[in-house]
Design a protein around this motif. Sequence first.
Motif: not given
Length: 246
Positions: A171-179, A187-200
């Motif tokens: 399944g998909v896991e989402i971890t929120e940081h400050k910025h 089970g995978t090492r692929r890390l995808l990132k975006l900022n909170p404003s784009h997520r919203d």
Amino acid sequence: MPQKRNSKGVRCIHTSGKRRLQKVECQDQQSAITKTDDVDGVQSTHAPGKRRLHWDERQVELPFHMQEPRVAPLLPVREFTLHAAAEKLQRSFENSCRQLGCTVPLLAFERWQLRSGTSLPTKPDSGLINDLKRANMAAAQVEQLITALKNEALAQAKHAKKAQIRMKGSGVEITEHKHSIDVTLTGTRRLLKLNPSHRDKLSLLFSRHGIGSFEDALYCLLLRYHGFHGQGFHAALPAPVFEVLR
């Protein structure tokens, strides 16, 4: 006064170097015509000298942002396995070029990938062959490279199917940081990132137009964006690409 009639029954009158158009009734309008329209099966009779038009919205192409989305099932495991297989295929393609003593053609693999409409193409096309020829490859080298690429693509496709079965349940896991926000598949090492404003913003759009799980859709979107990269690529994508990303 010179006059001409075109195929649409419009008479062109030329006066003093200027051209003006005058509509002329076509012969088929002079007689009654009875036909059945496609819209709701409504039958309409055209009276002599008159023409009745019915609006059929199915025949009008709406702007992209107004079209109903053609949604395909969003399967993060499938997206990941195809993406990983495509990366391996690209590395194999580049290594084969170097082994033949040739320079890797710029964006040849990426163009082939986009033309195929899938992240893991399996059939080399004429466009790829032309790119190889433009890179000053000999005909024998092109044939050898195409054969190796086709075999490797089929092998990677089989490997991707086996990986999908093995990773079933991830399944998909989402971890929120400050910025920033991290999006991963268990089970995978692929890390995808975006900022909170784009997520919203994406969350708001998904609430209006999306179907299914937002987390799955977000992961697939970011992974597809990651797949469309290469030298010379930038953010100005045409509408068909955004249709795929949706």
